[in-house]
Design a protein around this motif. Sequence first.
Motif, PDB file in Angstrom:
ATOM      1  N   GLN A 105     -22.185  33.446   7.884  1.00  0.00           N
ATOM      2  CA  GLN A 105     -22.363  32.042   8.229  1.00  0.00           C
ATOM      3  C   GLN A 105     -22.279  31.794   9.731  1.00  0.00           C
ATOM      4  O   GLN A 105     -23.040  30.987  10.279  1.00  0.00           O
ATOM      5  CB  GLN A 105     -21.314  31.179   7.508  1.00  0.00           C
ATOM      6  CG  GLN A 105     -21.484  29.680   7.714  1.00  0.00           C
ATOM      7  CD  GLN A 105     -22.806  29.154   7.194  1.00  0.00           C
ATOM      8  OE1 GLN A 105     -23.341  29.665   6.211  1.00  0.00           O
ATOM      9  NE2 GLN A 105     -23.360  28.154   7.856  1.00  0.00           N
ATOM     10  N   TYR A 142     -23.038  33.854  12.215  1.00  0.00           N
ATOM     11  CA  TYR A 142     -24.274  34.308  12.833  1.00  0.00           C
ATOM     12  C   TYR A 142     -25.384  33.288  12.598  1.00  0.00           C
ATOM     13  O   TYR A 142     -26.163  32.979  13.511  1.00  0.00           O
ATOM     14  CB  TYR A 142     -24.683  35.670  12.266  1.00  0.00           C
ATOM     15  CG  TYR A 142     -26.151  35.952  12.465  1.00  0.00           C
ATOM     16  CD1 TYR A 142     -26.646  36.290  13.722  1.00  0.00           C
ATOM     17  CD2 TYR A 142     -27.055  35.834  11.403  1.00  0.00           C
ATOM     18  CE1 TYR A 142     -28.003  36.517  13.916  1.00  0.00           C
ATOM     19  CE2 TYR A 142     -28.405  36.061  11.587  1.00  0.00           C
ATOM     20  CZ  TYR A 142     -28.870  36.392  12.843  1.00  0.00           C
ATOM     21  OH  TYR A 142     -30.206  36.590  13.035  1.00  0.00           O
ATOM     22  N   ARG A 143     -25.485  32.755  11.391  1.00  0.00           N
ATOM     23  CA  ARG A 143     -26.526  31.767  11.093  1.00  0.00           C
ATOM     24  C   ARG A 143     -26.354  30.517  11.934  1.00  0.00           C
ATOM     25  O   ARG A 143     -27.339  29.889  12.340  1.00  0.00           O
ATOM     26  CB  ARG A 143     -26.517  31.438   9.599  1.00  0.00           C
ATOM     27  CG  ARG A 143     -27.044  32.598   8.735  1.00  0.00           C
ATOM     28  CD  ARG A 143     -27.273  32.174   7.304  1.00  0.00           C
ATOM     29  NE  ARG A 143     -26.032  31.990   6.580  1.00  0.00           N
ATOM     30  CZ  ARG A 143     -25.381  32.953   5.946  1.00  0.00           C
ATOM     31  NH1 ARG A 143     -25.860  34.185   5.954  1.00  0.00           N
ATOM     32  NH2 ARG A 143     -24.263  32.710   5.296  1.00  0.00           N
ATOM     33  N   TYR A 144     -25.105  30.159  12.237  1.00  0.00           N
ATOM     34  CA  TYR A 144     -24.857  29.018  13.128  1.00  0.00           C
ATOM     35  C   TYR A 144     -25.449  29.297  14.503  1.00  0.00           C
ATOM     36  O   TYR A 144     -26.113  28.433  15.099  1.00  0.00           O
ATOM     37  CB  TYR A 144     -23.356  28.768  13.245  1.00  0.00           C
ATOM     38  CG  TYR A 144     -22.977  27.890  14.425  1.00  0.00           C
ATOM     39  CD1 TYR A 144     -23.064  26.506  14.347  1.00  0.00           C
ATOM     40  CD2 TYR A 144     -22.556  28.459  15.632  1.00  0.00           C
ATOM     41  CE1 TYR A 144     -22.740  25.705  15.433  1.00  0.00           C
ATOM     42  CE2 TYR A 144     -22.231  27.661  16.720  1.00  0.00           C
ATOM     43  CZ  TYR A 144     -22.313  26.287  16.614  1.00  0.00           C
ATOM     44  OH  TYR A 144     -22.003  25.504  17.695  1.00  0.00           O
ATOM     45  N   TYR A 145     -25.222  30.490  15.031  1.00  0.00           N
ATOM     46  CA  TYR A 145     -25.762  30.835  16.346  1.00  0.00           C
ATOM     47  C   TYR A 145     -27.288  30.804  16.327  1.00  0.00           C
ATOM     48  O   TYR A 145     -27.925  30.364  17.291  1.00  0.00           O
ATOM     49  CB  TYR A 145     -25.262  32.213  16.788  1.00  0.00           C
ATOM     50  CG  TYR A 145     -23.941  32.143  17.498  1.00  0.00           C
ATOM     51  CD1 TYR A 145     -23.877  31.918  18.863  1.00  0.00           C
ATOM     52  CD2 TYR A 145     -22.747  32.278  16.791  1.00  0.00           C
ATOM     53  CE1 TYR A 145     -22.662  31.826  19.520  1.00  0.00           C
ATOM     54  CE2 TYR A 145     -21.526  32.184  17.437  1.00  0.00           C
ATOM     55  CZ  TYR A 145     -21.487  31.962  18.804  1.00  0.00           C
ATOM     56  OH  TYR A 145     -20.290  31.854  19.449  1.00  0.00           O
ATOM     57  N   LEU A 146     -27.886  31.255  15.247  1.00  0.00           N
ATOM     58  CA  LEU A 146     -29.336  31.284  15.153  1.00  0.00           C
ATOM     59  C   LEU A 146     -29.908  29.870  15.072  1.00  0.00           C
ATOM     60  O   LEU A 146     -31.008  29.614  15.560  1.00  0.00           O
ATOM     61  CB  LEU A 146     -29.760  32.089  13.915  1.00  0.00           C
ATOM     62  CG  LEU A 146     -31.175  32.664  13.930  1.00  0.00           C
ATOM     63  CD1 LEU A 146     -31.370  33.603  15.108  1.00  0.00           C
ATOM     64  CD2 LEU A 146     -31.462  33.385  12.625  1.00  0.00           C
ATOM     65  N   ARG A 147     -29.157  28.948  14.497  1.00  0.00           N
ATOM     66  CA  ARG A 147     -29.627  27.563  14.379  1.00  0.00           C
ATOM     67  C   ARG A 147     -29.374  26.748  15.642  1.00  0.00           C
ATOM     68  O   ARG A 147     -30.188  25.900  16.011  1.00  0.00           O
ATOM     69  CB  ARG A 147     -28.923  26.862  13.197  1.00  0.00           C
ATOM     70  CG  ARG A 147     -29.320  27.333  11.817  1.00  0.00           C
ATOM     71  CD  ARG A 147     -28.838  26.324  10.767  1.00  0.00           C
ATOM     72  NE  ARG A 147     -27.424  26.013  10.922  1.00  0.00           N
ATOM     73  CZ  ARG A 147     -26.432  26.635  10.279  1.00  0.00           C
ATOM     74  NH1 ARG A 147     -26.726  27.627   9.450  1.00  0.00           N
ATOM     75  NH2 ARG A 147     -25.175  26.283  10.459  1.00  0.00           N
ATOM     76  N   ARG A 205     -30.063  21.377  17.322  1.00  0.00           N
ATOM     77  CA  ARG A 205     -30.220  22.001  16.012  1.00  0.00           C
ATOM     78  C   ARG A 205     -31.672  22.432  15.828  1.00  0.00           C
ATOM     79  O   ARG A 205     -32.587  21.640  16.009  1.00  0.00           O
ATOM     80  CB  ARG A 205     -29.805  21.046  14.897  1.00  0.00           C
ATOM     81  CG  ARG A 205     -29.752  21.714  13.525  1.00  0.00           C
ATOM     82  CD  ARG A 205     -29.160  20.793  12.473  1.00  0.00           C
ATOM     83  NE  ARG A 205     -29.079  21.460  11.188  1.00  0.00           N
ATOM     84  CZ  ARG A 205     -28.088  22.232  10.791  1.00  0.00           C
ATOM     85  NH1 ARG A 205     -27.077  22.433  11.598  1.00  0.00           N
ATOM     86  NH2 ARG A 205     -28.082  22.788   9.595  1.00  0.00           N
ATOM     87  N   GLU A 265     -36.211  37.265  16.959  1.00  0.00           N
ATOM     88  CA  GLU A 265     -35.332  36.845  15.877  1.00  0.00           C
ATOM     89  C   GLU A 265     -34.940  38.019  14.984  1.00  0.00           C
ATOM     90  O   GLU A 265     -33.788  38.134  14.556  1.00  0.00           O
ATOM     91  CB  GLU A 265     -35.999  35.754  15.046  1.00  0.00           C
ATOM     92  CG  GLU A 265     -35.103  35.203  13.955  1.00  0.00           C
ATOM     93  CD  GLU A 265     -35.620  33.910  13.352  1.00  0.00           C
ATOM     94  OE1 GLU A 265     -34.999  33.433  12.382  1.00  0.00           O
ATOM     95  OE2 GLU A 265     -36.621  33.376  13.853  1.00  0.00           O
ATOM     96  N   ARG A 292     -31.153  39.377  14.169  1.00  0.00           N
ATOM     97  CA  ARG A 292     -30.666  39.494  12.790  1.00  0.00           C
ATOM     98  C   ARG A 292     -30.103  40.870  12.525  1.00  0.00           C
ATOM     99  O   ARG A 292     -29.019  41.010  11.934  1.00  0.00           O
ATOM    100  CB  ARG A 292     -31.813  39.186  11.816  1.00  0.00           C
ATOM    101  CG  ARG A 292     -31.372  39.238  10.348  1.00  0.00           C
ATOM    102  CD  ARG A 292     -32.514  38.924   9.407  1.00  0.00           C
ATOM    103  NE  ARG A 292     -33.526  39.980   9.386  1.00  0.00           N
ATOM    104  CZ  ARG A 292     -34.734  39.881   9.901  1.00  0.00           C
ATOM    105  NH1 ARG A 292     -35.098  38.771  10.515  1.00  0.00           N
ATOM    106  NH2 ARG A 292     -35.592  40.891   9.825  1.00  0.00           N
ATOM    107  N   GLY A 299     -26.528  39.869  12.729  1.00  0.00           N
ATOM    108  CA  GLY A 299     -26.455  39.279  11.388  1.00  0.00           C
ATOM    109  C   GLY A 299     -26.294  40.283  10.269  1.00  0.00           C
ATOM    110  O   GLY A 299     -25.851  39.936   9.180  1.00  0.00           O
ATOM    111  N   GLU A 300     -26.674  41.537  10.517  1.00  0.00           N
ATOM    112  CA  GLU A 300     -26.616  42.560   9.474  1.00  0.00           C
ATOM    113  C   GLU A 300     -25.544  43.609   9.761  1.00  0.00           C
ATOM    114  O   GLU A 300     -25.724  44.808   9.522  1.00  0.00           O
ATOM    115  CB  GLU A 300     -28.000  43.208   9.295  1.00  0.00           C
ATOM    116  CG  GLU A 300     -29.049  42.234   8.787  1.00  0.00           C
ATOM    117  CD  GLU A 300     -30.397  42.882   8.530  1.00  0.00           C
ATOM    118  OE1 GLU A 300     -30.556  44.079   8.844  1.00  0.00           O
ATOM    119  OE2 GLU A 300     -31.278  42.195   8.010  1.00  0.00           O
TER     120      GLU A 300
END
Length: 265
Positions: free
Chosen positions: A12, A14-19, A27, A66, A70, A74-75
């Motif tokens: 979660q 990591y997904r925040y950083y990506l968003r 956003r 991207e 990830r 992210g992985e």
Amino acid sequence: MTVDIKVIRAGQMYRYYLRETVVGDGRRPARTPLRTAQEQAGVPAGRWMGRGLAALGLAPGEEVTEAQLRHLFGERGRHPDADRIEADLLAQGASPKTAYKAGALGRRVTVTGVDLVFRPQPTIYLLWALGDEETRRVIEAAHERAIVRVLEWIEDEVAVIRYGKDGVHRVRPPGGLVAARFRHYEARSGMPLLHDHLLLSVKGQRLDGKWGSIHSLVLYENTVAASALYNELVAAEVCEELGLATEPRTAAGAPACDGDCRGAA
């Protein structure tokens, strides 16, 4: 301090950083490609930094995609180009398990990196916000060069890889580190604020070629020193280029603190 640090975890966070980080302090619209979102936000593409890029087949200044973000953040710490590595091996007849393992950088980790946020001290970022084009160019160049120097200092003097039982062994990553830098021009409030997010991977390569994890606590312990080094480098270059000088600033009842830029010397 002018350098802040936050941990990056797979999942979660990591997904925040990506968003909301790699596309500016806003956003990211759903299903919008990364580069498109960056252009809409008025920020440049992220760029790779660090001497550790050589071991990954990447070069400083290359655009961060991207997919690369990830994989690395992210992985749970995989090679930024893991998808290409897997595809090549699968085409050569390797098993899916072997191909997937080839894209790993050592053991999988939960903490995949740290976010180091660099912003000039108030007198300098206000000068940047209110200055003309030449002033802004000088300050941005000094800001960027100082980040490079601080990263080199972290690589040479701070970062250590722990390995062995209970992390008994510690070694500097001889090949350096890997980081992705993202430039922002505004704070979340919308006010002008030059700052960069340096997403620093915890993955580092040892002398034996194996990949280990950088001890994140050591990075936290040296954040104040990193901030002081960054401030010194930025102030010195800005003052020299713009004909300014620093002078001690003292709060009532407190000892003198770092100097701020003042008028021409």
